[in-house]
Write a protein that holds these residues in place. Structure first.
Motif, short mmCIF file in Angstrom:
data_model
loop_
_atom_site.label_atom_id
_atom_site.label_comp_id
_atom_site.label_asym_id
_atom_site.label_seq_id
_atom_site.Cartn_x
_atom_site.Cartn_y
_atom_site.Cartn_z
N PRO A 87 0.82 -1.22 0.00
CA PRO A 87 0.00 0.00 0.00
C PRO A 87 0.85 1.26 0.00
O PRO A 87 1.99 1.26 0.46
CB PRO A 87 -0.79 -0.12 1.31
N ARG A 88 0.29 2.33 -0.51
CA ARG A 88 0.91 3.65 -0.42
C ARG A 88 0.44 4.28 0.87
O ARG A 88 -0.76 4.47 1.08
CB ARG A 88 0.54 4.50 -1.63
N LEU A 89 1.37 4.61 1.73
CA LEU A 89 1.03 5.06 3.08
C LEU A 89 1.71 6.38 3.39
O LEU A 89 2.73 6.74 2.82
CB LEU A 89 1.48 4.02 4.12
N SER A 90 1.13 7.10 4.32
CA SER A 90 1.77 8.24 4.96
C SER A 90 1.07 8.46 6.28
O SER A 90 -0.15 8.45 6.35
CB SER A 90 1.66 9.51 4.10
N ALA A 91 1.86 8.61 7.33
CA ALA A 91 1.27 8.80 8.66
C ALA A 91 1.68 10.14 9.26
O ALA A 91 1.71 10.30 10.47
CB ALA A 91 1.66 7.67 9.58
N ARG A 92 2.00 11.09 8.40
CA ARG A 92 2.39 12.40 8.92
C ARG A 92 1.23 13.13 9.56
O ARG A 92 1.42 14.07 10.31
CB ARG A 92 2.96 13.25 7.78
N ASP A 93 0.01 12.72 9.24
CA ASP A 93 -1.15 13.35 9.85
C ASP A 93 -2.09 12.26 10.35
O ASP A 93 -1.89 11.08 10.11
CB ASP A 93 -1.86 14.28 8.86
N GLU A 94 -3.14 12.67 11.06
CA GLU A 94 -4.06 11.70 11.66
C GLU A 94 -4.77 10.86 10.60
O GLU A 94 -5.02 9.67 10.80
CB GLU A 94 -5.09 12.44 12.52
N ARG A 95 -5.08 11.46 9.46
CA ARG A 95 -5.77 10.72 8.41
C ARG A 95 -4.89 9.61 7.87
O ARG A 95 -5.33 8.48 7.66
CB ARG A 95 -6.18 11.67 7.29
N GLY A 96 -3.61 9.94 7.66
CA GLY A 96 -2.69 8.93 7.16
C GLY A 96 -2.48 7.80 8.15
O GLY A 96 -2.42 6.63 7.76
N TRP A 97 -2.37 8.15 9.44
CA TRP A 97 -2.22 7.10 10.43
C TRP A 97 -3.46 6.23 10.51
O TRP A 97 -3.36 5.01 10.67
CB TRP A 97 -1.92 7.68 11.82
N PHE A 98 -4.63 6.83 10.36
CA PHE A 98 -5.87 6.06 10.39
C PHE A 98 -5.86 5.01 9.29
O PHE A 98 -6.26 3.86 9.50
CB PHE A 98 -7.08 6.98 10.25
N ARG A 99 -5.39 5.37 8.10
CA ARG A 99 -5.35 4.40 7.00
C ARG A 99 -4.37 3.28 7.31
O ARG A 99 -4.68 2.10 7.09
CB ARG A 99 -4.95 5.09 5.69
N PHE A 100 -3.20 3.63 7.83
CA PHE A 100 -2.23 2.61 8.20
C PHE A 100 -2.84 1.68 9.25
O PHE A 100 -2.75 0.45 9.13
CB PHE A 100 -0.97 3.27 8.76
N GLN A 101 -3.47 2.24 10.28
CA GLN A 101 -4.02 1.43 11.35
C GLN A 101 -5.18 0.57 10.86
O GLN A 101 -5.35 -0.57 11.30
CB GLN A 101 -4.48 2.33 12.50
N ARG A 102 -5.97 1.09 9.94
CA ARG A 102 -7.09 0.32 9.39
C ARG A 102 -6.58 -0.91 8.66
O ARG A 102 -7.14 -2.01 8.79
CB ARG A 102 -7.91 1.20 8.44
N LEU A 103 -5.51 -0.76 7.89
CA LEU A 103 -4.94 -1.90 7.18
C LEU A 103 -4.33 -2.90 8.16
O LEU A 103 -4.46 -4.12 8.00
CB LEU A 103 -3.88 -1.43 6.19
N TYR A 104 -3.67 -2.39 9.18
CA TYR A 104 -3.07 -3.28 10.18
C TYR A 104 -4.17 -4.07 10.89
O TYR A 104 -4.05 -5.28 11.11
CB TYR A 104 -2.27 -2.45 11.19
N ASP A 105 -5.26 -3.37 11.26
CA ASP A 105 -6.37 -4.04 11.94
C ASP A 105 -7.02 -5.08 11.03
O ASP A 105 -7.45 -6.14 11.50
CB ASP A 105 -7.41 -3.02 12.39
N ALA A 106 -7.11 -4.78 9.74
CA ALA A 106 -7.70 -5.73 8.80
C ALA A 106 -6.86 -7.01 8.73
O ALA A 106 -7.40 -8.13 8.68
CB ALA A 106 -7.82 -5.10 7.41
N ALA A 107 -5.55 -6.85 8.75
CA ALA A 107 -4.67 -8.03 8.73
C ALA A 107 -4.78 -8.79 10.05
O ALA A 107 -4.87 -10.03 10.07
CB ALA A 107 -3.23 -7.59 8.49
N ARG A 108 -4.81 -8.07 11.15
CA ARG A 108 -4.88 -8.71 12.46
C ARG A 108 -6.19 -9.48 12.63
O ARG A 108 -6.23 -10.52 13.29
CB ARG A 108 -4.73 -7.65 13.55
N ALA A 109 -7.25 -9.00 12.03
CA ALA A 109 -8.55 -9.67 12.14
C ALA A 109 -8.56 -11.03 11.47
O ALA A 109 -9.46 -11.84 11.71
CB ALA A 109 -9.64 -8.78 11.52
N CYS A 110 -7.55 -11.32 10.64
CA CYS A 110 -7.47 -12.61 9.96
C CYS A 110 -6.80 -13.68 10.81
O CYS A 110 -6.77 -14.85 10.42
CB CYS A 110 -6.71 -12.45 8.64
N VAL A 111 -6.27 -13.28 11.96
CA VAL A 111 -5.57 -14.21 12.85
C VAL A 111 -6.56 -14.67 13.91
O VAL A 111 -6.86 -13.95 14.86
CB VAL A 111 -4.34 -13.53 13.50
N ARG A 112 -7.10 -15.89 13.76
CA ARG A 112 -8.27 -16.28 14.53
C ARG A 112 -8.16 -17.60 15.28
O ARG A 112 -9.14 -18.00 15.92
CB ARG A 112 -9.48 -16.35 13.60
#
Length: 350
Positions: free
Chosen positions: A56-81
């Motif tokens: 993915p193309r990411l940037s976490a310099r602002d809250e919006r960018g961090w939210f996208r990074f965290q959303r992708l991380y959470d999506a991956a983590r949700a697959c570990v069951r």
């Protein structure tokens, strides 16, 4: 060879350079193929950034960018069951590290994330530790665990995790060797987590919080004041304030520098801006780490390639590898054997 021709030395391959890996997150360590297979296994739909749009193309310099990074991380983590998923991630992390020259891996995990699927935080940690021990016996690298609290949860949760970590503290593979603090460093008050780190310190665990990637030198200094860490996750932005940079150097702590993360999250626009040379020239011990290969698209050896692109020659790369081993909690026999292998890497023909 024609008369007068000069024999050009080829650089030694970084994936055969013995090293330790001290900054790798559990979910973020996954191969992209693994997260896709786990998603299919559990009937979960992944974001396009983890399928056809990877990395993915990411940037976490602002809250919006961090939210996208965290959303992708959470999506991956949700697959570990389930337990099999947890074990697979540990085993593949060990194999991938071994393939890139890692002799010692400290895998960072927050068992809270997986507790609902395996009966609690204690079973979750025990599964990870058990597989770490098995992988250490059967693969070509040794795996230990850093238990990490999250800045976005209450500091009392961090104390609970610190007490859990202490129960499994040890000095070898398959043990908890450190306690960390991760997630968005713009959230929470670092000082409020100090009590959790005191619990970990009393048990002899390495204190390895994150600071100084998304925030600047003030965050580094606040972490030094509140926690007195043994290592600092990232810490690169200490270079923005000479006084703080000098303090880091005088403290003797090591920095876990992750060039791929720094660039992917927009901390630096390009790899040549990562201040690795400045840190090393100030006498600061550095351990290169991959952070979250699943989202950043680069693993451990790529971080050494990034250092080489910054002008580090083989001797300097070898010293970075030594720094990672010395900053680790690897047992003396593991560390000393790997240090000898670093010397052999340098002595071998390029």
């Amino acid at each position: 060879m024609a008369a007068g021709a000069t024999l050009q030395r080829m650089p030694r391959p970084v994936d055969t350079l013995p090293k330790a890996h001290l900054h790798l997150h559990f979910t973020g360590s996954m191969r992209v193929e693994t997260v896709r297979e786990l998603a299919a296994k559990h009937g979960i739909r992944l974001p396009e950034a983890l399928t056809s749009g990877w990395p993915p193309r990411l940037s976490a310099r602002d809250e919006r960018g961090w939210f996208r990074f965290q959303r992708l991380y959470d999506a991956a983590r949700a697959c570990v069951r389930d337990e099999a998923d947890l074990r697979r991630i540990v085993r593949e992390a060990a194999r991938d590290d071994a393939a890139e020259g890692s002799r010692w891996l400290e895998l960072q995990v927050d068992p809270t994330s997986y507790a609902p699927f395996v009966g609690g935080i204690t079973p979750a940690l025990e599964i990870v530790l058990d597989e770490a021990a098995a992988a250490s016996r059967e693969e070509q690298t040794s795996v230990a665990v850093v238990v990490a609290a999250s800045r976005i949860r209450h500091p009392l949760d961090a104390r609970t995790l610190a007490r859990l970590a202490v129960q499994y503290a040890g000095e070898g593979a398959g043990s908890v060797v450190g306690f960390g603090l991760s997630n968005d460093e713009r959230r929470g008050d670092t000082a409020e987590f100090a009590a959790a780190f005191r619990i970990a310190r009393h048990a002899g665990l390495a204190l390895v919080p994150h600071a100084g990637e998304l925030l600047g030198p003030a965050a580094v200094e606040a972490t030094l004041d509140a926690i007195e860490p043994d290592r600092l996750g990232h810490g690169v932005r200490a270079v923005e304030e000479p006084r703080v940079l000098d303090r880091v150097a005088e403290s003797g702590i090591a920095l876990e520098v992750c060039p791929g993360s720094n660039v992917a999250l927009g901390v630096y626009a390009t790899a040549d801006q990562v201040p690795l040379r400045t840190l090393v020239e100030h006498g600061i011990p550095v351990a290169l780490g991959a952070d979250d290969p699943l989202l950043f698209g680069s693993r451990l050896a790529a971080q050494y390639d990034a250092a080489r692109a910054l002008g580090f020659d083989d001797d300097e790369l070898a010293e970075l590898a030594r720094g990672s081993l010395r900053a680790s909690r690897a047992p003396a026999e593991v560390r000393d054997a790997a240090l000898a292998e670093v010397d052999a890497w340098l002595d071998a023909p390029a």
